[in-house]
Scaffold this active site. Sequence first.
Site, PDB file in Angstrom:
ATOM      1  N   GLU A  78     -12.069  -0.094  26.780  1.00 48.28           N
ATOM      2  CA  GLU A  78     -12.943   0.376  25.687  1.00 48.28           C
ATOM      3  C   GLU A  78     -14.399  -0.015  25.947  1.00 48.28           C
ATOM      4  O   GLU A  78     -15.124  -0.422  25.027  1.00 48.28           O
ATOM      5  CB  GLU A  78     -12.481  -0.222  24.348  1.00 48.28           C
ATOM      6  CG  GLU A  78     -11.031   0.061  24.011  1.00 48.28           C
ATOM      7  CD  GLU A  78     -10.600  -0.423  22.626  1.00 48.28           C
ATOM      8  OE1 GLU A  78     -11.468  -0.745  21.791  1.00 48.28           O
ATOM      9  OE2 GLU A  78      -9.379  -0.475  22.387  1.00 48.28           O
TER      10      GLU A  78
ATOM     11  N   ASP B  76     -18.132  -0.537  26.173  1.00 47.50           N
ATOM     12  CA  ASP B  76     -19.459  -0.111  25.720  1.00 47.50           C
ATOM     13  C   ASP B  76     -20.368  -1.332  25.752  1.00 47.50           C
ATOM     14  O   ASP B  76     -19.905  -2.465  25.784  1.00 47.50           O
ATOM     15  CB  ASP B  76     -19.458   0.622  24.359  1.00 47.50           C
ATOM     16  CG  ASP B  76     -18.760  -0.097  23.233  1.00 47.50           C
ATOM     17  OD1 ASP B  76     -18.611  -1.336  23.295  1.00 47.50           O
ATOM     18  OD2 ASP B  76     -18.378   0.581  22.248  1.00 47.50           O
TER      19      ASP B  76
ATOM     20  N   ASN C 174      -3.425  -5.054  24.725  1.00 46.48           N
ATOM     21  CA  ASN C 174      -4.861  -4.746  24.759  1.00 46.48           C
ATOM     22  C   ASN C 174      -5.581  -5.678  23.779  1.00 46.48           C
ATOM     23  O   ASN C 174      -5.064  -5.959  22.696  1.00 46.48           O
ATOM     24  CB  ASN C 174      -5.014  -3.276  24.310  1.00 46.48           C
ATOM     25  CG  ASN C 174      -6.387  -2.691  24.516  1.00 46.48           C
ATOM     26  OD1 ASN C 174      -6.926  -2.735  25.630  1.00 46.48           O
ATOM     27  ND2 ASN C 174      -6.965  -2.124  23.464  1.00 46.48           N
TER      28      ASN C 174
ATOM     29  N   HIS D 279     -16.025  -4.640  24.829  1.00 47.21           N
ATOM     30  CA  HIS D 279     -17.146  -4.280  23.942  1.00 47.21           C
ATOM     31  C   HIS D 279     -18.222  -5.349  24.122  1.00 47.21           C
ATOM     32  O   HIS D 279     -18.125  -6.437  23.537  1.00 47.21           O
ATOM     33  CB  HIS D 279     -16.674  -4.214  22.485  1.00 47.21           C
ATOM     34  CG  HIS D 279     -15.678  -3.123  22.233  1.00 47.21           C
ATOM     35  ND1 HIS D 279     -16.013  -1.787  22.295  1.00 47.21           N
ATOM     36  CD2 HIS D 279     -14.349  -3.157  21.952  1.00 47.21           C
ATOM     37  CE1 HIS D 279     -14.938  -1.047  22.043  1.00 47.21           C
ATOM     38  NE2 HIS D 279     -13.915  -1.856  21.840  1.00 47.21           N
TER      39      HIS D 279
ATOM     40  N   GLU E  93      -4.787  -6.279  19.858  1.00 46.17           N
ATOM     41  CA  GLU E  93      -5.497  -7.329  19.110  1.00 46.17           C
ATOM     42  C   GLU E  93      -4.547  -8.280  18.376  1.00 46.17           C
ATOM     43  O   GLU E  93      -4.669  -8.497  17.169  1.00 46.17           O
ATOM     44  CB  GLU E  93      -6.509  -6.685  18.145  1.00 46.17           C
ATOM     45  CG  GLU E  93      -7.506  -5.805  18.901  1.00 46.17           C
ATOM     46  CD  GLU E  93      -8.575  -5.173  18.015  1.00 46.17           C
ATOM     47  OE1 GLU E  93      -8.432  -5.191  16.779  1.00 46.17           O
ATOM     48  OE2 GLU E  93      -9.552  -4.643  18.570  1.00 46.17           O
TER      49      GLU E  93
END
Length: 366
Positions: free
Chosen positions: A283, A285, A219, A255, A178
């Site tokens: 990651e 979801d 990432n 996400h 990030e």
Amino acid sequence: MSTQASTPSPSSHRRRRRVLRPLPLAAAGLLVATGVYALPQLTPGASAATTLRGYADARGVRIGTAVGDSALTSDSSYTAVLDREFNSVTAENAMKWDAVEPTRGGFDWAAADRLVAHAAAHKQGVRGHTLVWYSQLPSWLRNGDFSATQLNSILKSHIDTEVGRYKGRVYAWDVVNEAFNDDGSMRSSLWQTKLGTGYIANALKWAHAADPAARLYINDYNIEADNAKSDALYALAKQLLAQGVPLNGIGFQSHFVVGKLPSTMKANLKRFSDLGLEVSVTELDVRIPLPASAAELAQQSKDYKTASENCLGVPRCAGVTVWGITDKYSWVPSTFTGYGAALPFDERYTAKPAYTGLSKGLDPKA
Ligand code: XIL
């Protein structure tokens, strides 16, 4: 946009195997004398043909999940699903700076070691997460008011120590997490402010020196679409590669909100892959406004399928990691008010439609 068919050509098979060969894939038995992956071994008690892990092993890719230490140590229903369905794990929190180095030079490896040992015992690979991030830093580091020289050596010794400890046992590291704002500018973090953008190249070089075989990633979130943030990351990645910095891959956190997958995702991943980089969904979801309706759960299933296809349909996609197994432990409800139901299993470990969508994303015949 790639037009790659679901059955890859022999040349793309070769390409994929070449990418994956350095990885200690799930089962040691996957590697045969020729250095080519053979058919996967069965996990005891599971049918390879009908688990996420079985589909991923057959394809030579990773299906991973974030794992929380408390679920790992206290919930046998959780570990049963973990070991049946996943060939890769990521520490949800246990490898972050505040967890491993709570005091300067004082390391606590208990939870990280537990996960790495569990993974070895269940023939799972480990994605290391994460070395350099603006968040989840211990207070001694946040409030230390260190000079640039001091901070540089603190960062180097953290990376040397953590990557060195798990050398040979972590197949990929999210070295930098990030680093960008959504508008493509660099996020103002402790690292960026004190060290400038050069911290990224240094972190990658130090991580590479500590474990030359680990695949090293940058990432981030909101980089799945072709947008200002992914453009900025693309420019940085290209520059790092031109400078010979050991960057191996880009992690797309993914996400998502139900029904809102970016339409440019596959083309965007492909442009990174075309630089010679691995791409991974790290990651995944798909959150739903609560309470989730049947229609939303059906859309979520499509979203899981599309997200995994968007990665696996691109050359050099190493795999897909979901950010948790079950809605019981997801980070979503406490982070995104009013949202939840984001994962493939419900709170009682019943597979949701999303599980079928993810299966089909891994194997169109599932
Ligand atoms: C989250 C964890 O899931 C939570 O348990 C923790 O409280 C905060 O961090 N991007 C990342 C992950 O890279 O490390 C974050 O994990 C989720 C967003």
